[in-house]
Design a protein around this motif. Sequence first.
Motif, PDB file in Angstrom:
ATOM      1  N   THR A 154      31.887  78.015  11.732  1.00 17.43           N
ATOM      2  CA  THR A 154      31.430  77.832  13.113  1.00 17.43           C
ATOM      3  C   THR A 154      30.014  77.278  13.156  1.00 17.43           C
ATOM      4  OG1 THR A 154      32.866  79.658  13.823  1.00 17.43           O
ATOM      5  CG2 THR A 154      31.112  78.981  15.335  1.00 17.43           C
ATOM      6  N   LEU A 155      29.137  77.798  12.321  1.00 18.15           N
ATOM      7  CA  LEU A 155      27.773  77.254  12.253  1.00 18.15           C
ATOM      8  C   LEU A 155      27.789  75.770  11.905  1.00 18.15           C
ATOM      9  CD1 LEU A 155      25.940  80.139  10.351  1.00 18.15           C
ATOM     10  CD2 LEU A 155      25.519  79.454  12.713  1.00 18.15           C
ATOM     11  N   ASN A 156      28.600  75.407  10.931  1.00 21.74           N
ATOM     12  CA  ASN A 156      28.664  74.002  10.530  1.00 21.74           C
ATOM     13  C   ASN A 156      29.239  73.117  11.634  1.00 21.74           C
ATOM     14  OD1 ASN A 156      27.529  74.041   7.898  1.00 21.74           O
ATOM     15  ND2 ASN A 156      29.403  74.932   7.072  1.00 21.74           N
ATOM     16  N   ALA A 157      30.244  73.629  12.353  1.00 17.34           N
ATOM     17  CA  ALA A 157      30.833  72.843  13.437  1.00 17.34           C
ATOM     18  C   ALA A 157      29.854  72.658  14.598  1.00 17.34           C
ATOM     19  CB  ALA A 157      32.109  73.520  13.933  1.00 17.34           C
ATOM     20  N   LEU A 158      29.101  73.688  14.915  1.00 15.82           N
ATOM     21  CA  LEU A 158      28.090  73.574  15.973  1.00 15.82           C
ATOM     22  C   LEU A 158      27.076  72.492  15.635  1.00 15.82           C
ATOM     23  CD1 LEU A 158      27.456  77.379  16.570  1.00 15.82           C
ATOM     24  CD2 LEU A 158      28.308  75.793  18.308  1.00 15.82           C
ATOM     25  N   LYS A 159      26.660  72.477  14.386  1.00 17.39           N
ATOM     26  CA  LYS A 159      25.666  71.502  13.934  1.00 17.39           C
ATOM     27  C   LYS A 159      26.258  70.094  13.886  1.00 17.39           C
ATOM     28  CE  LYS A 159      24.690  71.635   9.555  1.00 17.39           C
ATOM     29  NZ  LYS A 159      24.122  72.000   8.227  1.00 17.39           N
ATOM     30  N   ALA A 160      27.447  69.974  13.347  1.00 16.34           N
ATOM     31  CA  ALA A 160      28.051  68.657  13.138  1.00 16.34           C
ATOM     32  C   ALA A 160      28.388  67.948  14.436  1.00 16.34           C
ATOM     33  CB  ALA A 160      29.308  68.792  12.277  1.00 16.34           C
ATOM     34  N   HIS A 161      28.706  68.701  15.483  1.00 12.91           N
ATOM     35  CA  HIS A 161      29.195  68.099  16.719  1.00 12.91           C
ATOM     36  C   HIS A 161      28.214  68.247  17.888  1.00 12.91           C
ATOM     37  CE1 HIS A 161      32.927  67.300  14.644  1.00 12.91           C
ATOM     38  NE2 HIS A 161      32.978  68.566  14.271  1.00 12.91           N
ATOM     39  N   ASN A 162      26.941  68.491  17.542  1.00 11.65           N
ATOM     40  CA  ASN A 162      25.837  68.401  18.510  1.00 11.65           C
ATOM     41  C   ASN A 162      25.915  69.405  19.665  1.00 11.65           C
ATOM     42  OD1 ASN A 162      24.717  66.122  17.088  1.00 11.65           O
ATOM     43  ND2 ASN A 162      26.328  64.871  18.023  1.00 11.65           N
ATOM     44  N   TRP A 163      26.332  70.621  19.356  1.00 12.68           N
ATOM     45  CA  TRP A 163      26.380  71.663  20.383  1.00 12.68           C
ATOM     46  C   TRP A 163      25.030  72.353  20.571  1.00 12.68           C
ATOM     47  CZ3 TRP A 163      30.526  72.852  23.485  1.00 12.68           C
ATOM     48  CH2 TRP A 163      31.734  72.221  23.170  1.00 12.68           C
ATOM     49  N   LEU A 164      24.102  72.160  19.656  1.00 12.63           N
ATOM     50  CA  LEU A 164      22.852  72.915  19.662  1.00 12.63           C
ATOM     51  C   LEU A 164      21.667  72.040  20.050  1.00 12.63           C
ATOM     52  CD1 LEU A 164      23.405  74.745  16.261  1.00 12.63           C
ATOM     53  CD2 LEU A 164      23.754  75.701  18.552  1.00 12.63           C
ATOM     54  N   LYS A 165      20.874  72.518  21.002  1.00 15.21           N
ATOM     55  CA  LYS A 165      19.607  71.870  21.293  1.00 15.21           C
ATOM     56  C   LYS A 165      18.609  72.200  20.183  1.00 15.21           C
ATOM     57  CE  LYS A 165      19.931  71.883  26.369  1.00 15.21           C
ATOM     58  NZ  LYS A 165      19.266  72.340  27.615  1.00 15.21           N
ATOM     59  N   GLU A 166      17.607  71.374  20.038  1.00 12.89           N
ATOM     60  CA  GLU A 166      16.535  71.683  19.094  1.00 12.89           C
ATOM     61  C   GLU A 166      15.910  73.036  19.450  1.00 12.89           C
ATOM     62  OE1 GLU A 166      13.663  71.535  16.114  1.00 12.89           O
ATOM     63  OE2 GLU A 166      15.505  70.377  16.380  1.00 12.89           O
ATOM     64  N   GLY A 167      15.786  73.906  18.452  1.00 11.99           N
ATOM     65  CA  GLY A 167      15.216  75.227  18.683  1.00 11.99           C
ATOM     66  C   GLY A 167      16.185  76.235  19.263  1.00 11.99           C
ATOM     67  N   ALA A 168      17.466  75.882  19.370  1.00 15.64           N
ATOM     68  CA  ALA A 168      18.461  76.803  19.937  1.00 15.64           C
ATOM     69  C   ALA A 168      18.489  78.112  19.160  1.00 15.64           C
ATOM     70  CB  ALA A 168      19.839  76.159  19.922  1.00 15.64           C
ATOM     71  N   LEU A 169      18.703  79.205  19.887  1.00 13.71           N
ATOM     72  CA  LEU A 169      18.866  80.519  19.276  1.00 13.71           C
ATOM     73  C   LEU A 169      20.350  80.801  19.092  1.00 13.71           C
ATOM     74  CD1 LEU A 169      16.239  82.564  21.314  1.00 13.71           C
ATOM     75  CD2 LEU A 169      15.985  81.634  19.003  1.00 13.71           C
ATOM     76  N   VAL A 170      20.702  81.314  17.915  1.00 17.86           N
ATOM     77  CA  VAL A 170      22.098  81.588  17.586  1.00 17.86           C
ATOM     78  C   VAL A 170      22.230  83.039  17.147  1.00 17.86           C
ATOM     79  CG1 VAL A 170      24.050  80.973  16.117  1.00 17.86           C
ATOM     80  CG2 VAL A 170      22.446  79.186  16.868  1.00 17.86           C
ATOM     81  N   TYR A 171      23.049  83.796  17.858  1.00 13.37           N
ATOM     82  CA  TYR A 171      23.345  85.174  17.477  1.00 13.37           C
ATOM     83  C   TYR A 171      24.596  85.158  16.612  1.00 13.37           C
ATOM     84  CZ  TYR A 171      25.065  89.975  17.811  1.00 13.37           C
ATOM     85  OH  TYR A 171      25.525  91.228  17.510  1.00 13.37           O
ATOM     86  N   LEU A 172      24.515  85.760  15.426  1.00 16.13           N
ATOM     87  CA  LEU A 172      25.632  85.799  14.494  1.00 16.13           C
ATOM     88  C   LEU A 172      25.945  87.243  14.142  1.00 16.13           C
ATOM     89  CD1 LEU A 172      27.604  84.278  12.581  1.00 16.13           C
ATOM     90  CD2 LEU A 172      25.766  84.297  10.867  1.00 16.13           C
ATOM     91  N   GLU A 173      27.181  87.667  14.421  1.00 14.52           N
ATOM     92  CA  GLU A 173      27.629  89.022  14.091  1.00 14.52           C
ATOM     93  C   GLU A 173      28.784  88.922  13.107  1.00 14.52           C
ATOM     94  OE1 GLU A 173      29.619  92.842  16.398  1.00 14.52           O
ATOM     95  OE2 GLU A 173      28.026  91.721  17.407  1.00 14.52           O
ATOM     96  N   THR A 174      28.643  89.605  11.959  1.00 14.56           N
ATOM     97  CA  THR A 174      29.661  89.549  10.916  1.00 14.56           C
ATOM     98  C   THR A 174      29.876  90.934  10.323  1.00 14.56           C
ATOM     99  OG1 THR A 174      28.081  89.142   9.116  1.00 14.56           O
ATOM    100  CG2 THR A 174      28.942  87.196  10.277  1.00 14.56           C
ATOM    101  N   GLU A 175      30.858  91.017   9.453  1.00 14.62           N
ATOM    102  CA  GLU A 175      31.042  92.220   8.661  1.00 14.62           C
ATOM    103  C   GLU A 175      29.841  92.411   7.744  1.00 14.62           C
ATOM    104  OE1 GLU A 175      33.973  89.091   6.965  1.00 14.62           O
ATOM    105  OE2 GLU A 175      32.836  89.453   8.802  1.00 14.62           O
ATOM    106  N   SER A 176      29.516  93.643   7.415  1.00 17.93           N
ATOM    107  CA  SER A 176      28.287  93.949   6.685  1.00 17.93           C
ATOM    108  C   SER A 176      28.252  93.322   5.299  1.00 17.93           C
ATOM    109  CB  SER A 176      28.087  95.463   6.578  1.00 17.93           C
ATOM    110  OG  SER A 176      29.195  96.069   5.926  1.00 17.93           O
ATOM    111  N   GLU A 177      29.421  93.082   4.681  1.00 19.75           N
ATOM    112  CA  GLU A 177      29.410  92.501   3.338  1.00 19.75           C
ATOM    113  C   GLU A 177      28.915  91.052   3.331  1.00 19.75           C
ATOM    114  OE1 GLU A 177      33.954  92.942   4.289  1.00 19.75           O
ATOM    115  OE2 GLU A 177      32.093  94.013   4.749  1.00 19.75           O
ATOM    116  N   LEU A 178      28.780  90.444   4.503  1.00 23.85           N
ATOM    117  CA  LEU A 178      28.229  89.090   4.586  1.00 23.85           C
ATOM    118  C   LEU A 178      26.734  89.095   4.910  1.00 23.85           C
ATOM    119  CD1 LEU A 178      31.001  87.003   6.430  1.00 23.85           C
ATOM    120  CD2 LEU A 178      30.521  87.183   3.982  1.00 23.85           C
ATOM    121  N   ALA A 179      26.094  90.249   4.763  1.00 20.96           N
ATOM    122  CA  ALA A 179      24.662  90.341   5.073  1.00 20.96           C
ATOM    123  C   ALA A 179      23.830  89.372   4.242  1.00 20.96           C
ATOM    124  CB  ALA A 179      24.167  91.773   4.852  1.00 20.96           C
TER     125      ALA A 179
END
Length: 212
Positions: A154-179
Motif C-alpha cells: 500500500t505504501l508503494n502504491a500510494l507513492k507510485a500513483h501520486n496519492w500523497l502530497k509533499e509532506g503528507a502524514l501517513v498512519y500505519l497500523e500493523t501486527e507487532s511482528e512488523l515493528a
Amino acid sequence: MNRNRSSAGRGQGTKPKSSGASGTGQVRIIGGQWRSRKLPIKDLEGLRPTTDRVRETLFNWIAPHLPHSRVLDCFGGSGALALEALSRYASFAKVFELQRDAANQLKANLQTLKCDSAEVVNGDTLALLASGTGEGFDIVFIDPPFRKGLAEATLNALKAHNWLKEGALVYLETESELAGMALPAGFDELKHKLAGQVCYRLLQFNTGELTQ
C-alpha cells in the motif's frame, strides 16, 4: 465472503467478530464536533476498529494538521478513522472498503451525521490506488488486514500513483511482528508505539528523498 488480496476490514482473520444478536456493534467518535456520538457498525468477520486508546494517541499526534486537510482511509472497515478526522474538521475524506455491507453502513452513518464531505468507494484497495488520483492527500490512514502483506504494498502504491502530497502524514497500523519493517524510500518515521499485538506508526512522505 470475498477474501481477495485487499480484503477489507481491519485485521481480517486475526480476531473474532464481536458478539451481538442484532448483527451490529458500535463505534464511538471521541473528539470534535461529533464527540461521543455512537454509530452502528456491521458485525462482519474480521472487522477490527482501531481501539479508542490507539485512536486517541493517533489524533493527538495529527491534531494540528487536521483542519482543512484532505484525508484518505485505505482500508475503511468501520470508518472510525475517517469519521474521527471529519469530526475534527478535515475538509474531505475518501474511504476505500472492500466489504459491501461495511461500505453501505459507513455511507448510512455519514448520512446520519449530515456529512456531505466524504466519498466511500466499495472496492479492492490496491486496484483503486493503481487507478491514480487527480489531487493528492494530506493525511492517509493505512490499517490493513493483518498478515496479508498489504502494508508495504500500500505504501508503494500510494507513492507510485501520486496519492500523497509533499509532506503528507501517513498512519500505519500493523501486527507487532512488523515493528521492524523497513520503510520504502520517501517515508520517514516520526512516531512509533506498540500496544499489545499492534504496532502503530506515524510516517511522513518526503519526495526529496526519492531523488537522492
